[in-house]
Scaffold this active site. Structure first.
Site, PDB file in Angstrom:
ATOM      1  N   HIS A  70       0.810  -1.174  -0.149  1.00 17.41           N
ATOM      2  CA  HIS A  70      -0.054  -0.050  -0.140  1.00 17.41           C
ATOM      3  C   HIS A  70       0.942   1.167   0.049  1.00 17.41           C
ATOM      4  CE1 HIS A  70      -3.535   2.686   0.422  1.00 17.41           C
ATOM      5  NE2 HIS A  70      -2.545   3.371   1.014  1.00 17.41           N
ATOM      6  N   GLY A  78      -7.274  13.782 -10.624  1.00 22.49           N
ATOM      7  CA  GLY A  78      -8.197  12.748 -11.032  1.00 22.49           C
ATOM      8  C   GLY A  78      -7.956  11.752 -10.114  1.00 22.49           C
ATOM      9  N   HIS A 135      -4.412   4.351  -4.015  1.00 22.70           N
ATOM     10  CA  HIS A 135      -3.375   3.223  -3.655  1.00 22.70           C
ATOM     11  C   HIS A 135      -2.728   3.073  -4.877  1.00 22.70           C
ATOM     12  CE1 HIS A 135      -2.157  -1.323  -2.722  1.00 22.70           C
ATOM     13  NE2 HIS A 135      -1.811  -1.013  -4.042  1.00 22.70           N
ATOM     14  N   HIS A 178      -1.645   3.238  -8.713  1.00 23.22           N
ATOM     15  CA  HIS A 178      -1.629   2.338 -10.054  1.00 23.22           C
ATOM     16  C   HIS A 178      -1.586   3.214 -11.096  1.00 23.22           C
ATOM     17  CE1 HIS A 178      -5.779   4.141  -8.807  1.00 23.22           C
ATOM     18  NE2 HIS A 178      -6.063   4.024 -10.082  1.00 23.22           N
TER      19      HIS A 178
HETATM   20 ZN    ZN Z   1      -3.856  -0.146  -0.612  1.00 26.31          ZN
END
Ligand code: ZN
Length: 136
Positions: free
Chosen positions: A46, A92, A97, A99
């Site tokens: 995370h 946005g 997390h 990505h």
């Molecule tokens: Zn996470």
């Protein structure tokens, strides 16, 4: 992080359709796909966004992005592939997390990014570059 949807996907507590994983990253189909073949590449640990990635995680993320983009290109023969990553609400980001979206693209697919180029004078570019260099 217990309330994080991507941590739950990484931990297999929420089902996802995985296309690739390694020690540091998980690549899975986006349930909100723009086009068929739209994949999300997430850091397994995370980290809220790019600001929290260490050098190893950052390298692993883009290594997986490049690998998945090549696979999407071979599998779907899109007209293009967009790689999209957002940090912060104003940018946005909606899932906090880290990505990266890998999106096969086709003309007229409706995905749009408004890019209001302001063409600042060279002096402004030099000033901005100096601020960034001093913060590296
Ligand atoms: Zn996470």
């Amino acid at each position: 992080m217990t309330d994080c949807v991507f941590c739950k996907i990484v931990a297999r507590q929420i089902p996802s359709t995985v296309v690739f994983e390694d020690e540091s990253t998980l690549a899975f189909m986006d349930t909100g796909s723009v086009n068929p073949g739209h994949v999300l590449v997430a850091c397994k640990a995370h980290v809220d966004n790019v600001f929290g990635l260490d050098e190893r995680q950052a390298a692993a993320m883009f290594q997986t992005v490049a690998r998945v983009a090549r696979a999407i290109n071979r599998a779907f023969s899109p007209q293009g592939v967009s790689i999209y990553q957002a940090n912060g609400v104003a940018a946005g980001q909606t899932v906090f997390h880290a990505h990266i979206h890998v999106v096969p693209r086709h003309e007229g697919d409706g995905m749009d990014l408004v890019w209001p180029a302001k063409h600042p004078p060279r002096a402004a570019l030099e000033q901005a570059a100096a601020r960034i260099r001093s913060a590296l």
